[in-house]
Design a protein around this motif. Structure first.
Motif, short mmCIF file in Angstrom:
data_model
loop_
_atom_site.label_atom_id
_atom_site.label_comp_id
_atom_site.label_asym_id
_atom_site.label_seq_id
_atom_site.Cartn_x
_atom_site.Cartn_y
_atom_site.Cartn_z
N LEU A 41 0.83 -1.21 0.00
CA LEU A 41 0.00 0.00 0.00
C LEU A 41 0.86 1.26 0.00
O LEU A 41 0.58 2.21 -0.74
N ARG A 42 1.91 1.29 0.80
CA ARG A 42 2.81 2.45 0.82
C ARG A 42 3.43 2.66 -0.55
O ARG A 42 3.54 3.80 -1.02
N LYS A 43 3.83 1.58 -1.18
CA LYS A 43 4.42 1.66 -2.52
C LYS A 43 3.40 2.19 -3.52
O LYS A 43 3.72 3.05 -4.34
N ARG A 44 2.17 1.70 -3.45
CA ARG A 44 1.12 2.13 -4.39
C ARG A 44 0.79 3.60 -4.17
O ARG A 44 0.61 4.34 -5.13
N VAL A 45 0.73 4.04 -2.91
CA VAL A 45 0.45 5.45 -2.64
C VAL A 45 1.58 6.32 -3.20
O VAL A 45 1.32 7.34 -3.85
N LEU A 46 2.82 5.91 -3.00
CA LEU A 46 3.94 6.67 -3.56
C LEU A 46 3.88 6.69 -5.08
O LEU A 46 4.12 7.73 -5.71
N GLU A 47 3.53 5.56 -5.68
CA GLU A 47 3.40 5.50 -7.14
C GLU A 47 2.34 6.47 -7.63
O GLU A 47 2.54 7.18 -8.63
N LEU A 48 1.21 6.55 -6.94
CA LEU A 48 0.15 7.48 -7.33
C LEU A 48 0.60 8.93 -7.18
O LEU A 48 0.28 9.77 -8.02
N VAL A 49 1.34 9.21 -6.12
CA VAL A 49 1.85 10.57 -5.93
C VAL A 49 2.78 10.94 -7.08
O VAL A 49 2.73 12.05 -7.61
N TRP A 50 3.64 10.01 -7.49
CA TRP A 50 4.59 10.28 -8.56
C TRP A 50 3.96 10.21 -9.94
O TRP A 50 4.56 10.67 -10.92
N ASP A 51 2.77 9.65 -10.04
CA ASP A 51 2.14 9.46 -11.35
C ASP A 51 1.88 10.78 -12.05
O ASP A 51 1.75 10.83 -13.26
N SER A 52 1.82 11.84 -11.29
CA SER A 52 1.63 13.18 -11.85
C SER A 52 2.61 14.09 -11.14
O SER A 52 2.94 13.86 -9.98
N HIS A 53 3.05 15.13 -11.80
CA HIS A 53 3.91 16.10 -11.13
C HIS A 53 3.08 17.18 -10.45
O HIS A 53 3.62 18.19 -10.02
N LYS A 54 1.79 16.91 -10.35
CA LYS A 54 0.91 17.84 -9.66
C LYS A 54 0.67 17.33 -8.25
O LYS A 54 0.55 16.12 -8.04
N PRO A 55 0.60 18.21 -7.27
CA PRO A 55 0.30 17.78 -5.91
C PRO A 55 -1.02 17.02 -5.86
O PRO A 55 -1.98 17.38 -6.54
N LEU A 56 -1.05 15.97 -5.06
CA LEU A 56 -2.19 15.08 -5.00
C LEU A 56 -2.69 14.99 -3.56
O LEU A 56 -1.90 14.75 -2.65
N GLY A 57 -3.98 15.19 -3.37
CA GLY A 57 -4.57 15.12 -2.04
C GLY A 57 -4.88 13.69 -1.64
O GLY A 57 -4.99 12.79 -2.47
N ALA A 58 -5.06 13.48 -0.34
CA ALA A 58 -5.33 12.13 0.18
C ALA A 58 -6.63 11.56 -0.39
O ALA A 58 -6.69 10.37 -0.70
N TYR A 59 -7.64 12.39 -0.54
CA TYR A 59 -8.91 11.88 -1.08
C TYR A 59 -8.80 11.57 -2.56
O TYR A 59 -9.50 10.66 -3.05
N ASP A 60 -7.93 12.26 -3.29
CA ASP A 60 -7.66 11.89 -4.68
C ASP A 60 -7.03 10.50 -4.73
O ASP A 60 -7.35 9.69 -5.60
N ILE A 61 -6.13 10.25 -3.79
CA ILE A 61 -5.48 8.93 -3.72
C ILE A 61 -6.51 7.86 -3.39
O ILE A 61 -6.55 6.80 -4.03
N LEU A 62 -7.38 8.14 -2.43
CA LEU A 62 -8.44 7.20 -2.08
C LEU A 62 -9.33 6.88 -3.28
O LEU A 62 -9.66 5.72 -3.53
N ASP A 63 -9.72 7.92 -4.01
CA ASP A 63 -10.57 7.71 -5.19
C ASP A 63 -9.88 6.84 -6.22
O ASP A 63 -10.50 5.94 -6.80
N THR A 64 -8.60 7.08 -6.46
CA THR A 64 -7.86 6.30 -7.44
C THR A 64 -7.70 4.86 -6.98
O THR A 64 -7.85 3.92 -7.77
N LEU A 65 -7.42 4.65 -5.70
CA LEU A 65 -7.31 3.29 -5.17
C LEU A 65 -8.62 2.53 -5.37
O LEU A 65 -8.61 1.36 -5.76
#
Length: 164
Positions: A41-65
């Motif tokens: 999960l930590r790896k996937r969250v980091l991957e999602l953060v890096w997937d865009s060079h735009k800042p990503l909020g926690a709820y954006d991460i939740l939605d993508t997961l």
């Protein structure tokens, strides 16, 4: 570490898959060296953060997961993963946006400074020791002990200026 050359501009063509891959490989190495668990999960969250060079909020991460991975992660789970990534220096928090961005230099602890485009929301990390030195010297002049710093500069990136 002074970074007097221009930082990487995420608008410029680059191999983004390699960018994400390198960030994940660096994270695995740093976590292994620190003796901490880099869970799936930590790896996937980091991957999602890096997937865009735009800042990503926690709820954006939740939605993508939920949408892409079918995971029903609860907000505290994602926040714990983000806290872990922050503690390991793998991401930075953009306070003004309550969002997160991958750290371009996780191998050394630092407070990044960020250029944030108010139009396209791209964030470019600066890691300039001259800025850190100026903050430290100014604080010292007042007898102030710095415990944390946030330097976020908003404006328009070159691409958005050209499009205007």
């Amino acid at each position: 570490m002074s970074n007097l050359s221009l930082p990487h501009d995420p608008h410029q063509p680059h191999d983004h898959d390699a960018c994400v891959h390198d960030a994940l490989a660096a994270a695995e190495h740093l976590c292994e060296r620190a003796g901490v668990r880099f869970t799936a999960l930590r790896k996937r969250v980091l991957e999602l953060v890096w997937d865009s060079h735009k800042p990503l909020g926690a709820y954006d991460i939740l939605d993508t997961l939920a949408r892409e991975d079918g995971r029903r992660a609860a907000p505290p789970t994602v926040y714990r993963a983000l806290d872990f990534l922050l503690d390991q220096g793998l991401v930075h928090r953009i306070a003004s946006l309550n969002a997160f961005i991958g750290c371009a230099s996780p191998e050394h602890r630092h407070q990044g400074q960020f250029l944030i485009c108010r139009q396209c929301h791209i964030a470019i990390e600066l890691d300039n020791s001259a800025i850190q030195g100026a903050i430290a010297a100014s604080a010292e002049g007042f007898g102030f002990q710095v415990e944390g710093e946030t330097v976020e500069i908003t404006g328009l990136c070159a691409q958005c200026q050209a499009a205007a």
